[in-house]
Design an enzyme around this catalytic site. Sequence first.
Site, PDB file in Angstrom:
ATOM      1  CG  ASP A 168      -3.118   8.025  -2.360  1.00 17.48           C
ATOM      2  OD1 ASP A 168      -3.266   8.612  -1.272  1.00 17.48           O
ATOM      3  OD2 ASP A 168      -2.671   6.870  -2.468  1.00 17.48           O
TER       4      ASP A 168
ATOM      5  CG  ASN B 212      -2.846  11.866   1.312  1.00 17.57           C
ATOM      6  OD1 ASN B 212      -2.224  10.931   0.808  1.00 17.57           O
ATOM      7  ND2 ASN B 212      -2.633  12.235   2.562  1.00 17.57           N
TER       8      ASN B 212
ATOM      9  CB  CYS C  72      -2.037   8.341   5.726  1.00 21.90           C
ATOM     10  SG  CYS C  72      -2.204   6.743   4.887  1.00 21.90           S
TER      11      CYS C  72
ATOM     12  NE  ARG D  11      -0.811   1.858   3.453  1.00 19.31           N
ATOM     13  CZ  ARG D  11       0.280   2.549   3.713  1.00 19.31           C
ATOM     14  NH1 ARG D  11       1.356   1.973   4.166  1.00 19.31           N
ATOM     15  NH2 ARG D  11       0.309   3.861   3.499  1.00 19.31           N
TER      16      ARG D  11
HETATM   17  C1  RUB Z   1      -1.892   5.789   1.461  1.00 17.91           C
HETATM   18  C2  RUB Z   1      -1.890   7.266   1.424  1.00 17.91           C
HETATM   19  C3  RUB Z   1      -0.541   7.951   1.349  1.00 17.91           C
HETATM   20  C4  RUB Z   1      -0.194   8.185  -0.134  1.00 17.91           C
HETATM   21  C5  RUB Z   1       1.235   8.646  -0.310  1.00 17.91           C
HETATM   22  O1  RUB Z   1      -3.186   5.235   1.390  1.00 17.91           O
HETATM   23  O2  RUB Z   1      -2.905   7.934   1.378  1.00 17.91           O
HETATM   24  O3  RUB Z   1      -0.565   9.200   1.980  1.00 17.91           O
HETATM   25  O4  RUB Z   1      -0.365   6.994  -0.862  1.00 17.91           O
HETATM   26  O5  RUB Z   1       2.134   7.615   0.059  1.00 17.91           O
HETATM   27  P1  RUB Z   1      -3.372   3.626   1.487  1.00 17.91           P
HETATM   28  P2  RUB Z   1       3.616   7.568  -0.569  1.00 17.91           P
HETATM   29  O6  RUB Z   1      -2.772   3.200   2.788  1.00 17.91           O
HETATM   30  O7  RUB Z   1      -4.847   3.421   1.410  1.00 17.91           O
HETATM   31  O8  RUB Z   1      -2.644   3.033   0.298  1.00 17.91           O
HETATM   32  O9  RUB Z   1       4.228   8.893  -0.255  1.00 17.91           O
HETATM   33  O10 RUB Z   1       4.294   6.432   0.147  1.00 17.91           O
HETATM   34  O11 RUB Z   1       3.475   7.349  -2.033  1.00 17.91           O
END
Ligand code: RUB
Length: 321
Positions: A201, A211, A132, A24
């Site tokens: 995201d 996000n 998150c 994820r």
């Molecule tokens: C993860 C989420 C993160 C972004 C960025 O959601 O919202 O803030 O994906 O992450 P989930 P990164 O847990 O539902 O996948 O900076 O690692 O790309």
Amino acid sequence: MSDETALHPELRETADRIAEMEIRGAATIAGAAVEALATQARESAVDDPTAFRRQQRRAGRHLYDTRPTAVSLPNALRYVLDRMDGDSVAALRESVVSAAGEFTERLSRAQSDLGEIGANRLRDGDTVMTHCHSTDALACVEAAVDQGKELSAVVKETRPRRQGHITAERLRELGVDVTLIVDSAARRYLDDVDHVLVGADSIAADGSVINKIGTSGLAVNARERGVPIVVAAQTIKLHPETLTGQTVEIEMREESEVIDRETREEIGELTVDNPAFDVTPPRYVDAIVTESGQFPPETIVTLMRELFGESAARPWEEREE
Ligand code: RUB
């Protein structure tokens, strides 16, 4: 479904793990997807170039269908499938494997470059509030710590999946003081923090940030308290289809993530909604930090055009050869 384009079990497993959120976070999903395409290419048993191309596209579709919101996934598939080229299976295979390797390298370089840029915003002694678990956001903290800055963090738990626990663990590994809070305590702690630092995201052409659910409420509260909201996002989070007016689909997940069946039955008739993401309008975002520099959200469209042009092809879709 013809046997010759059957998908490799490892690719299927990666897709399942993305759907189940064992893999994820937008950047991690992108990395896992290209690795799966490379495995598919390496292990493919087809001996006909047309069938090979069809199989790779099918593999791309299977990965694409896992989760709809993080654009890093289709952007990763685009990167590899757009570079699939050659007249023989060997040449096609080589093109996919090498594009996947190149993508993985760029992904990690982009994250450390954006980390250096984001770190410039953080001063010694600052406190950040996180939501998150974002590897891009953590890269900024890591770079700041490497520069010798001492930081503290207020970490939001992030219901329903509690990705805040992963963030807390990573921050402790970096030597950052961590205070873990439940999501609803965020406003109370905003007076104690210097920055809200989150990932993304997807970023839309108008600078809206998509996000984890709860980001938009946090941003509105932070603005009211005068705390800057910084979004750390590699350029693979830019959503090229929003240039032509598409909207970003917000994933709705299982109600079982929110409430167990027994409790739900005890309560009686009710609807349970579980949106995984939300949209923060650009006016609540102070800066988007990418590997190409820091941007006010309203100007991100220029970078998006530069990187993706006006169109966003979907090379995983079925087509006549
Ligand atoms: C993860 C989420 C993160 C972004 C960025 O959601 O919202 O803030 O994906 O992450 P989930 P990164 O847990 O539902 O996948 O900076 O690692 O790309």
